[in-house]
Design an enzyme around this catalytic site. Structure first.
Site, PDB file in Angstrom:
ATOM      1  N   ARG A  27       0.943  -0.973  -0.043  1.00  0.00           N
ATOM      2  CA  ARG A  27       0.183   0.246   0.225  1.00  0.00           C
ATOM      3  C   ARG A  27       0.921   1.192   0.164  1.00  0.00           C
ATOM      4  NH1 ARG A  27      -4.450  -0.318   4.797  1.00  0.00           N
ATOM      5  NH2 ARG A  27      -2.875  -2.001   5.260  1.00  0.00           N
ATOM      6  N   GLN A  87      12.649 -14.956   6.289  1.00  0.00           N
ATOM      7  CA  GLN A  87      11.165 -15.117   6.438  1.00  0.00           C
ATOM      8  C   GLN A  87      10.054 -15.982   4.787  1.00  0.00           C
ATOM      9  OE1 GLN A  87       7.250 -13.128   7.464  1.00  0.00           O
ATOM     10  NE2 GLN A  87       6.683 -15.217   8.018  1.00  0.00           N
ATOM     11  N   THR A  93       2.101 -14.097  12.075  1.00  0.00           N
ATOM     12  CA  THR A  93       3.048 -13.271  12.659  1.00  0.00           C
ATOM     13  C   THR A  93       3.353 -14.322  13.759  1.00  0.00           C
ATOM     14  OG1 THR A  93       0.938 -12.571  14.369  1.00  0.00           O
ATOM     15  CG2 THR A  93       2.029 -11.430  13.049  1.00  0.00           C
ATOM     16  N   GLY A 153      -7.415  -6.917  16.167  1.00  0.00           N
ATOM     17  CA  GLY A 153      -8.291  -7.675  16.650  1.00  0.00           C
ATOM     18  C   GLY A 153      -8.366  -7.670  18.697  1.00  0.00           C
ATOM     19  N   ASN A 182      -6.306  -4.938  20.935  1.00  0.00           N
ATOM     20  CA  ASN A 182      -4.733  -5.158  20.695  1.00  0.00           C
ATOM     21  C   ASN A 182      -3.948  -4.558  19.236  1.00  0.00           C
ATOM     22  OD1 ASN A 182      -2.611  -7.167  20.422  1.00  0.00           O
ATOM     23  ND2 ASN A 182      -2.675  -8.342  18.373  1.00  0.00           N
ATOM     24  N   LYS A 346      29.235  23.786   2.153  1.00  0.00           N
ATOM     25  CA  LYS A 346      29.215  22.313   2.346  1.00  0.00           C
ATOM     26  C   LYS A 346      31.041  22.454   2.949  1.00  0.00           C
ATOM     27  CE  LYS A 346      30.847  20.495  -0.435  1.00  0.00           C
ATOM     28  NZ  LYS A 346      32.118  20.366  -1.424  1.00  0.00           N
ATOM     29  N   ASN A 381      35.227  25.102  -6.008  1.00  0.00           N
ATOM     30  CA  ASN A 381      36.450  23.661  -5.491  1.00  0.00           C
ATOM     31  C   ASN A 381      36.019  22.379  -6.389  1.00  0.00           C
ATOM     32  OD1 ASN A 381      33.902  23.827  -5.095  1.00  0.00           O
ATOM     33  ND2 ASN A 381      33.365  22.479  -3.452  1.00  0.00           N
ATOM     34  N   SER A 418      37.526  43.729  -4.607  1.00  0.00           N
ATOM     35  CA  SER A 418      36.177  43.131  -5.302  1.00  0.00           C
ATOM     36  C   SER A 418      35.531  43.003  -7.460  1.00  0.00           C
ATOM     37  CB  SER A 418      34.887  44.532  -5.511  1.00  0.00           C
ATOM     38  OG  SER A 418      34.460  44.790  -3.775  1.00  0.00           O
TER      39      SER A 418
END
Length: 458
Positions: A27, A87, A93, A153, A182, A346, A381, A418
């Site tokens: 789902r 499994q 379960t 449950g 449950n 960074k 860089n 600059s």
């Protein structure tokens, strides 16, 4: 800070945690297994494993599906000593739990069965689930009062005794009216776990081996059973994207409450998104619309201004970041340093009091204390193949709109004019210029306009 940091287990009893994580989660409509989808920048499985470890699990077994090396890798990242069992057939379960038979055969006081898609369970809840085992119970089931019990449950009780857990499909109309439901998680006394599990049969509507049947089996064998009641929110499972979003909302509310309780100001808490490992010091102020990715530490008194995004970054005491700043992994902002609007950093260290006020990119660099980086500066860089560093000394001044082509060093107290493109290192206290000489042509503009207007008339 999260509850997994603050809760301290007190039980001396050994505990095996078995986490069921073999579901594909169809789902979710995703190529990624359900348990690897993230909440607060940690996989749901990671949340469960962390809570179990904090709650005192002394060993862990995880049951995964076939060909799920990605899930196994996630387990090994968090619990390198964990058993991993595959499994192959999904027969219920109890069958899933018995896949971990090798782990169950080891002597242990308690066994907890948890699910990899319930990321909101708190460590103290796992401790609450185990507590009745120390008092003689053989099986403890986690329950909750459901607003809408459909699909869950039901707990069949007599007084405070748990008699059975009836799956919704197998429940009678009277049993379906029960709202104590449950929550899925169970604790089993280690010395009887295999005995109970091996007696489970598949005589039900779905033909599966239900873990919940061990309640009736235990009582038939003369054992005591118990209930641990928790909030419905905590047992919230995730089966689709909407439930994933709901889990994110809940855990974000928890994280915001915890950081505010520790002395952090969130100006508009509902707009701030935290990671499970975000660390914010006392008197930190976080303005609206800030996102913390994983691995962020902000020390006392720092201010994170609006619309900033931080990941893998360390911000020292008294520093300021943003608004509209992006700090990527490896960014380190020194005490009282300033990172202003539209600045990206960074793998770069800013020294104490350094200023990068606006419109700048610094990657793979170090900036000395009290240095000033002008608007529009970039460190060049990357050449398409390798990364190179830029070193900027203490008190250096980088003029606006400058490009520093790494590898290059700007000495202590040096100036960069600059608009310069700097390709060679500049010594301490020197001026570096890397631009063409300006030329002025008197009257040029008048002649240009006359020529352009004449062409337009034609």
């Amino acid at each position: 800070m999260t509850s997994t940091d603050t809760f301290k287990p007190s039980s001396p009893r050994s505990c095996l945690a078995i986490v069921l994580a073999a579901g594909e989660g169809t789902r979710m409509k995703s190529a990624k297994p359900k348990v690897l989808h993230q909440v607060a920048n940690r996989s749901m499985l990671g949340h469960v494993l962390a809570a179990l470890t904090t709650a005192g699990a002394t060993s862990t077994a995880v049951v995964i599906g076939p060909d799920r090396e990605d899930v196994a890798k996630e387990v090994q990242k968090d619990r390198p000593d964990a058993w991993i069992f595959v499994q192959k057939d999904r027969l219920g379960t109890a069958h899933a739990v018995l896949t971990a038979r090798e782990a169950l055969e080891q002597p242990v006081d308690d066994v907890i069965v948890a699910f990899g898609d319930t990321p909101l369970i708190l460590p103290e809840t796992f401790a609450k689930l185990r507590a009745p085992l120390a008092e003689g119970a053989a099986v403890v089931a986690m329950g909750f009062e459901a607003k809408d019990p459909t699909g869950y449950g039901r707990f069949i009780t007599s007084g405070d005794q748990l008699l059975a857990i009836r799956e919704h499909k197998d429940a009678s109309e009277a049993e379906r009216a029960i709202t104590l439901c449950n929550g899925g998680l169970m604790a089993i006394r280690g010395d009887v776990a295999l005995t109970l599990l091996d007696r489970v049969e598949n005589t039900n509507v779905k033909g599966e081996y239900y873990l919940t049947d061990i309640v009736e089996i235990a009582r038939h064998l003369g054992h005591r059973t118990a209930i641990a009641v928790v909030s419905e929110e905590e047992v919230h499972g995730v089966n689709d994207r909407a439930q994933l979003a709901a889990a994110e909302r809940i855990i974000q509310e928890r994280l915001r409450h915890e950081v505010m309780a520790s002395g952090v100001t969130l100006v508009a808490p509902e707009t701030v998104f935290l990671s499970h490992d975000t660390r914010l010091g006392q008197d930190v102020v976080v303005e609206p619309h800030v996102v913390f990715g994983p691995g962020v530490v902000v020390e006392a008194g720092a201010v994170i201004h609006s619309f900033s995004h931080l990941e893998g970054a360390h911000i020292a005491a008294g520093a300021g970041v943003g608004p509209f700043a992006r700090l990527r992994p490896g960014a380190s902002v020194g005490p009282r340093a300033k990172v202003g609007n539209f600045v990206e950093i960074k793998n770069t260290e800013l020294g104490a009091g350094a200023k990068v006020s606006h419109l700048t990119y610094l990657g793979d660099a170090s900036v000395g204390a009290e240095a000033n980086i002008g608007a529009g500066t970039i460190t060049c860089n990357y050449d398409g193949f390798g990364k190179y560093r830029t070193e900027i000394g203490e008190g250096a001044f980088i003029g606006s709109n400058s490009s520093l082509v790494a590898p290059v060093t700007i000495g202590k107290g040096a100036f960069v004019g600059s608009g310069s493109v700097i390709t060679e290192s500049i010594p301490a206290d020197a001026l570096g210029l890397g631009r063409g000489r300006q030329t002025v042509k008197e009257g040029w503009a008048i002649a240009f306009r006359e020529k352009a207007q004449a062409a337009k008339r034609k």
